[in-house]
Enzyme design. Structure first.
Site, PDB file in Angstrom:
ATOM      1  N   HIS A 269      92.791  37.443  16.391  1.00 36.96           N
ATOM      2  CA  HIS A 269      94.297  37.392  16.099  1.00 36.96           C
ATOM      3  C   HIS A 269      94.603  36.796  14.951  1.00 36.96           C
ATOM      4  O   HIS A 269      95.673  37.193  14.407  1.00 36.96           O
ATOM      5  CB  HIS A 269      94.873  36.318  17.342  1.00 36.96           C
ATOM      6  CG  HIS A 269      95.053  36.772  18.622  1.00 36.96           C
ATOM      7  ND1 HIS A 269      96.318  37.054  19.411  1.00 36.96           N
ATOM      8  CD2 HIS A 269      94.225  37.210  19.454  1.00 36.96           C
ATOM      9  CE1 HIS A 269      95.968  37.499  20.512  1.00 36.96           C
ATOM     10  NE2 HIS A 269      94.778  37.616  20.568  1.00 36.96           N
ATOM     11  N   ASP A 270      93.811  35.891  14.353  1.00 37.09           N
ATOM     12  CA  ASP A 270      93.864  35.885  12.822  1.00 37.09           C
ATOM     13  C   ASP A 270      93.882  37.361  11.774  1.00 37.09           C
ATOM     14  O   ASP A 270      94.509  37.598  11.181  1.00 37.09           O
ATOM     15  CB  ASP A 270      93.246  34.758  12.320  1.00 37.09           C
ATOM     16  CG  ASP A 270      93.711  34.250  10.642  1.00 37.09           C
ATOM     17  OD1 ASP A 270      94.839  34.325  10.742  1.00 37.09           O
ATOM     18  OD2 ASP A 270      92.834  33.598  10.151  1.00 37.09           O
TER      19      ASP A 270
ATOM     20  N   SER B  93      96.830  32.372   8.919  1.00 34.17           N
ATOM     21  CA  SER B  93      98.147  32.470   9.052  1.00 34.17           C
ATOM     22  C   SER B  93      98.430  32.258  10.529  1.00 34.17           C
ATOM     23  O   SER B  93      99.700  31.662  10.993  1.00 34.17           O
ATOM     24  CB  SER B  93      98.833  33.995   8.837  1.00 34.17           C
ATOM     25  OG  SER B  93      98.188  35.065   9.557  1.00 34.17           O
TER      26      SER B  93
ATOM     27  N   HIS C 186      85.261  39.971  25.620  1.00 41.37           N
ATOM     28  CA  HIS C 186      85.935  39.996  27.029  1.00 41.37           C
ATOM     29  C   HIS C 186      84.908  39.685  28.144  1.00 41.37           C
ATOM     30  O   HIS C 186      84.996  39.767  29.115  1.00 41.37           O
ATOM     31  CB  HIS C 186      86.888  41.032  27.278  1.00 41.37           C
ATOM     32  CG  HIS C 186      87.894  40.973  26.596  1.00 41.37           C
ATOM     33  ND1 HIS C 186      88.964  42.345  26.592  1.00 41.37           N
ATOM     34  CD2 HIS C 186      88.633  40.439  25.525  1.00 41.37           C
ATOM     35  CE1 HIS C 186      89.893  41.909  25.856  1.00 41.37           C
ATOM     36  NE2 HIS C 186      89.711  40.617  25.016  1.00 41.37           N
ATOM     37  N   SER C 187      83.600  39.587  27.635  1.00 41.94           N
ATOM     38  CA  SER C 187      82.608  38.871  28.543  1.00 41.94           C
ATOM     39  C   SER C 187      83.057  37.347  29.000  1.00 41.94           C
ATOM     40  O   SER C 187      82.146  36.975  29.756  1.00 41.94           O
ATOM     41  CB  SER C 187      81.212  39.194  27.881  1.00 41.94           C
ATOM     42  OG  SER C 187      80.225  38.748  28.884  1.00 41.94           O
TER      43      SER C 187
ATOM     44  N   ASP D 279      84.528  37.813  33.551  1.00 41.57           N
ATOM     45  CA  ASP D 279      83.144  38.079  34.145  1.00 41.57           C
ATOM     46  C   ASP D 279      82.777  36.955  35.270  1.00 41.57           C
ATOM     47  O   ASP D 279      82.694  35.894  34.883  1.00 41.57           O
ATOM     48  CB  ASP D 279      82.043  38.008  33.071  1.00 41.57           C
ATOM     49  CG  ASP D 279      80.562  38.400  33.451  1.00 41.57           C
ATOM     50  OD1 ASP D 279      80.483  38.363  34.601  1.00 41.57           O
ATOM     51  OD2 ASP D 279      79.965  38.356  32.607  1.00 41.57           O
TER      52      ASP D 279
ATOM     53  N   THR E 291      78.883  35.537  34.834  1.00 39.91           N
ATOM     54  CA  THR E 291      78.445  34.737  33.516  1.00 39.91           C
ATOM     55  C   THR E 291      79.520  34.493  32.809  1.00 39.91           C
ATOM     56  O   THR E 291      79.772  34.915  31.562  1.00 39.91           O
ATOM     57  CB  THR E 291      77.181  35.281  32.989  1.00 39.91           C
ATOM     58  OG1 THR E 291      77.408  36.427  32.530  1.00 39.91           O
ATOM     59  CG2 THR E 291      75.810  35.075  33.576  1.00 39.91           C
TER      60      THR E 291
HETATM   61  C1  HEM Z   1      91.479  45.263  21.275  1.00 42.17           C
HETATM   62  C2  HEM Z   1      92.328  44.972  22.331  1.00 42.17           C
HETATM   63  C3  HEM Z   1      92.428  43.889  22.812  1.00 42.17           C
HETATM   64  C4  HEM Z   1      93.262  43.360  23.778  1.00 42.17           C
HETATM   65  C5  HEM Z   1      94.621  44.629  24.351  1.00 42.17           C
HETATM   66  C6  HEM Z   1      93.014  42.135  24.139  1.00 42.17           C
HETATM   67  C7  HEM Z   1      94.143  41.386  25.246  1.00 42.17           C
HETATM   68  C8  HEM Z   1      93.591  40.234  25.767  1.00 42.17           C
HETATM   69  C9  HEM Z   1      94.325  39.592  26.890  1.00 42.17           C
HETATM   70  C10 HEM Z   1      95.763  40.247  27.554  1.00 42.17           C
HETATM   71  C11 HEM Z   1      93.718  38.485  27.129  1.00 42.17           C
HETATM   72  C12 HEM Z   1      94.245  37.535  28.161  1.00 42.17           C
HETATM   73  C13 HEM Z   1      95.060  36.674  27.738  1.00 42.17           C
HETATM   74  C14 HEM Z   1      95.506  35.579  28.883  1.00 42.17           C
HETATM   75  O1  HEM Z   1      96.283  36.027  29.933  1.00 42.17           O
HETATM   76  O2  HEM Z   1      95.277  34.461  28.866  1.00 42.17           O
HETATM   77  C15 HEM Z   1      92.475  38.491  26.415  1.00 42.17           C
HETATM   78  C16 HEM Z   1      91.567  37.388  26.348  1.00 42.17           C
HETATM   79  C17 HEM Z   1      90.817  37.212  25.276  1.00 42.17           C
HETATM   80  N1  HEM Z   1      90.122  38.007  24.178  1.00 42.17           N
HETATM   81 FE1  HEM Z   1      90.940  39.838  23.997  1.00 42.17          FE
HETATM   82  N2  HEM Z   1      92.037  41.618  23.536  1.00 42.17           N
HETATM   83  C18 HEM Z   1      91.438  42.480  22.701  1.00 42.17           C
HETATM   84  C19 HEM Z   1      90.576  42.571  21.859  1.00 42.17           C
HETATM   85  C20 HEM Z   1      89.986  41.290  21.602  1.00 42.17           C
HETATM   86  C21 HEM Z   1      88.848  40.954  20.504  1.00 42.17           C
HETATM   87  C22 HEM Z   1      88.352  42.015  19.630  1.00 42.17           C
HETATM   88  C23 HEM Z   1      88.434  39.835  20.765  1.00 42.17           C
HETATM   89  C24 HEM Z   1      87.475  38.981  19.997  1.00 42.17           C
HETATM   90  C25 HEM Z   1      86.403  39.522  18.977  1.00 42.17           C
HETATM   91  C26 HEM Z   1      89.084  39.419  21.887  1.00 42.17           C
HETATM   92  C27 HEM Z   1      88.748  38.032  22.288  1.00 42.17           C
HETATM   93  C28 HEM Z   1      89.374  37.646  23.623  1.00 42.17           C
HETATM   94  C29 HEM Z   1      88.781  36.388  24.213  1.00 42.17           C
HETATM   95  C30 HEM Z   1      87.608  35.445  23.881  1.00 42.17           C
HETATM   96  C31 HEM Z   1      89.740  36.029  25.463  1.00 42.17           C
HETATM   97  C32 HEM Z   1      89.635  34.903  26.371  1.00 42.17           C
HETATM   98  C33 HEM Z   1      90.678  33.904  25.949  1.00 42.17           C
HETATM   99  C34 HEM Z   1      90.662  32.674  26.814  1.00 42.17           C
HETATM  100  O3  HEM Z   1      89.958  32.822  27.805  1.00 42.17           O
HETATM  101  O4  HEM Z   1      91.118  31.500  26.311  1.00 42.17           O
HETATM  102  N3  HEM Z   1      89.892  40.330  22.409  1.00 42.17           N
HETATM  103  N4  HEM Z   1      92.461  39.298  25.482  1.00 42.17           N
END
Ligand code: HEM
Ligand SMILES: *[C@@H]1O[C@H](CO)[C@@H](O)[C@H](O)[C@H]1NC(C)=O
Length: 330
Positions: free
Chosen positions: A74-75, A84, A200-201, A250, A253
Site C-alpha cells: 500500500h505504501d 506516506s 494472499h497466502s 488460506d 496454512t
Molecule cells: C493487486 C491487487 C490486490 C488487491 C485487489 C488486494 C486486495 C486485498 C483485500 C481486499 C484484502 C482484504 C482486506 C480485508 O478485508 O481485511 C487484502 C489483504 C491482504 N493483502 Fe492484498 N490485494 C492486492 C495485492 C496485494 C499485494 C501485491 C500484496 C503484497 C505484496 C498484498 C498483501 C496483502 C496481505 C498481506 C493481506 C492480508 C492482510 C491482513 O490479514 O491483515 N495484497 N488484499
C-alpha cells in the site's frame, strides 16, 4: 555495400535507443540511487535492530508480520515507497491509512515501537520508508518466506497522497487485467505480479469484501463446496463493517507464505476476483501452475517482485526528509 552500411547504422541507432531508454527509466524511477547497506556507516546496526523488533513483535502478535507485508504494497503502489502511508490524518487531509482502500489494515501502532528502537541508536538517520521496506522483508522471513536482500536509502515524503489512493490502490473487486496494467506501469512484469499476489497466502479478507461474490447468487467461478464454507463464515449479505467477520486467505496454512495460494486458486478457492482470475487469464495461468508445483521457484519470483515493488520511485538524496516520528512530518 550501401545496404550493409545502412544496416549497421540502423543497428547503432537501435542500440542507442535501447540504452538511452534504460538510462531514462533509471532516472525516472530513481532505482539507481538506492544501495545495499546504505546505513553501513551512519547506523551500522539499523538492519539488525529492525529485524530484532520485527521478530519480538511477531512472537507477541503474529499478524504484525502479515501487516508489514501489506504495508509495503500500500505504501509503494501510491507514488513511491516513502512512508506516506504511515502519516496520521491532519486537519483537512485524510491519511492514506484511514481511507476506504486501507480497510482491514492493522498494527500501525507497532511501527512506532520499531522506529523508537532505531531512533534510540541513531537519531533521525533511518527513514520510515526504509523501515516499511525492511520490516516487510523481515516479516516475510517470520512467515517462512524467502530472505530477500533489499537496498536502502529511501527518504520519507513530506505529505500524504490520500487523494491518489482511490486511483492507485486496487479495490477489493478490481479486475486482474487492470491490476496487471497498473503493475506494468510501475515496472512490474506479469510474472512478478502473479508472484506478488502470492502474499494472499497469508492473512484474511473481511466479509464486506467477500459478500458480493456470495449474495444474492454465488459467483460461478467459486468451487461450490468452498462457497458453502464462505457462506458459513459470512452468513449475511450486509455484514456490519465493524464486526470482525472474515475468512482466512488460506485455510490450511494461514500464517505461512507458501504456494498453497496457487493450489487453492487452481481449485477455484480464491477469495478475491483478482485471485480467481489468475486461472482464467491465459497470460497468468502458466505462472500459477509453475508456482503451485515449485515453491522454490515461487519464492525466487516473489523475491524479485518484492525488490521491484520496494524500489518504486523512491525519494533519495536531498528529496523528502527523515521523519522523527513516522506518523508526522517533521
Ligand atoms: C493487486 C491487487 C490486490 C488487491 C485487489 C488486494 C486486495 C486485498 C483485500 C481486499 C484484502 C482484504 C482486506 C480485508 O478485508 O481485511 C487484502 C489483504 C491482504 N493483502 Fe492484498 N490485494 C492486492 C495485492 C496485494 C499485494 C501485491 C500484496 C503484497 C505484496 C498484498 C498483501 C496483502 C496481505 C498481506 C493481506 C492480508 C492482510 C491482513 O490479514 O491483515 N495484497 N488484499
Ligand atoms: C465493486 O464494489 C463497489 C462497492 O464497493 C461497487 O460499487 C462496484 O459496482 C463493484 N464493481 C464491480 C465491477 O463489481
Amino acid at each position: 555495400m550501401a545496404a550493409k552500411n545502412h544496416f549497421s547504422l540502423l543497428l547503432l541507432l537501435l542500440l542507442q535507443l535501447f540504452y538511452s531508454g534504460s538510462i531514462l527509466k533509471n532516472c525516472k524511477t530513481g532505482r539507481a540511487e538506492l544501495q545495499m547497506n546504505y546505513y553501513a556507516k551512519s547506523c551500522p546496526k539499523a538492519e539488525e535492530i529492525i529485524k530484532q523488533q520485527v521478530t519480538e513483535l511477531y512472537y507477541e502478535h503474529g499478524n504484525t508480520a502479515v501487516s508489514w507485508l501489506r504495508n509495503l504494497f500500500h505504501d509503494c503502489v501510491v507514488q513511491s515507497c516513502d512512508a506516506s502511508l504511515l502519516l496520521e490524518t491532519t486537519v483537512g487531509v485524510e491519511s492514506e491509512k484511514d481511507s476506504d482502500r486501507s480497510f482491514g489494515m492493522r498494527n500501525f501502532k507497532y511501527v512506532n515501537k520499531i522506529k523508537s528502537a532505531v531512533e534510540n541508536a541513531c537519531p533521525q538517520t533511518v527513514s520510515c520508508a526504509d523501515i516499511v521496506a525492511l520490516s516487510a522483508r523481515d516479516g516475510i522471513v517470520m512467515l517462512k518466506g524467502p530472505h530477500i536482500d533489499l537496498k536502502t536509502g529511501r527518504r520519507d515524503s513530506k505529505m500524504s497522497y490520500s487523494n491518489l489512493v482511490e486511483e492507485l490502490v486496487p479495490k477489493h473487486n478490481e479486475s486482474l487485467v487492470n491490476v496487471l496494467s497498473r503493475f506494468k506501469s510501475i515496472g512490474i512484469d506479469t510474472e512478478a505480479t502473479v508472484a506478488l499476489l502470492g502474499a494472499h497466502s497469508v492473512g484474511r479478507v473481511h466479509c464486506v469484501n467477500l459478500v458480493e461474490r456470495l449474495y444474492p447468487t454465488v459467483d460461478r467461478t467459486i468451487d461450490p463446496n468452498y462457497a458453502q464454507y464462505l457462506k458459513v463464515r459470512c452468513p449475511t449479505p450486509n455484514p456490519d463493517p465493524e464486526a470482525v467477520l472474515y475468512s482466512r486467505n488460506d485455510r490450511e496454512t494461514p500464517m505461512i507464505l507458501d504456494n498453497m495460494y496457487y493450489r487453492n486458486v487452481l481449485e477455484h478457492k480464491g477469495l478475491l476476483i483478482v485471485d480467481q482470475e489468475l486461472v482464467s487469464n491465459p497470460l497468468t495461468l502458466p505462472y500459477v501452475k509453475k508456482f503451485a508445483a515449485d515453491i522454490k521457484y515461487f519464492h525466487d519470483q516473489f523475491s524479485r517482485g518484492i525488490r521491484l515493488l520496494s524500489e518504486n520511485n523512491p525519494l533519495t538524496a536531498n528529496q523528502g526528509e527523515i521523519r522523527k516520528d513516522c506518523r508526522y512530518v517533521n
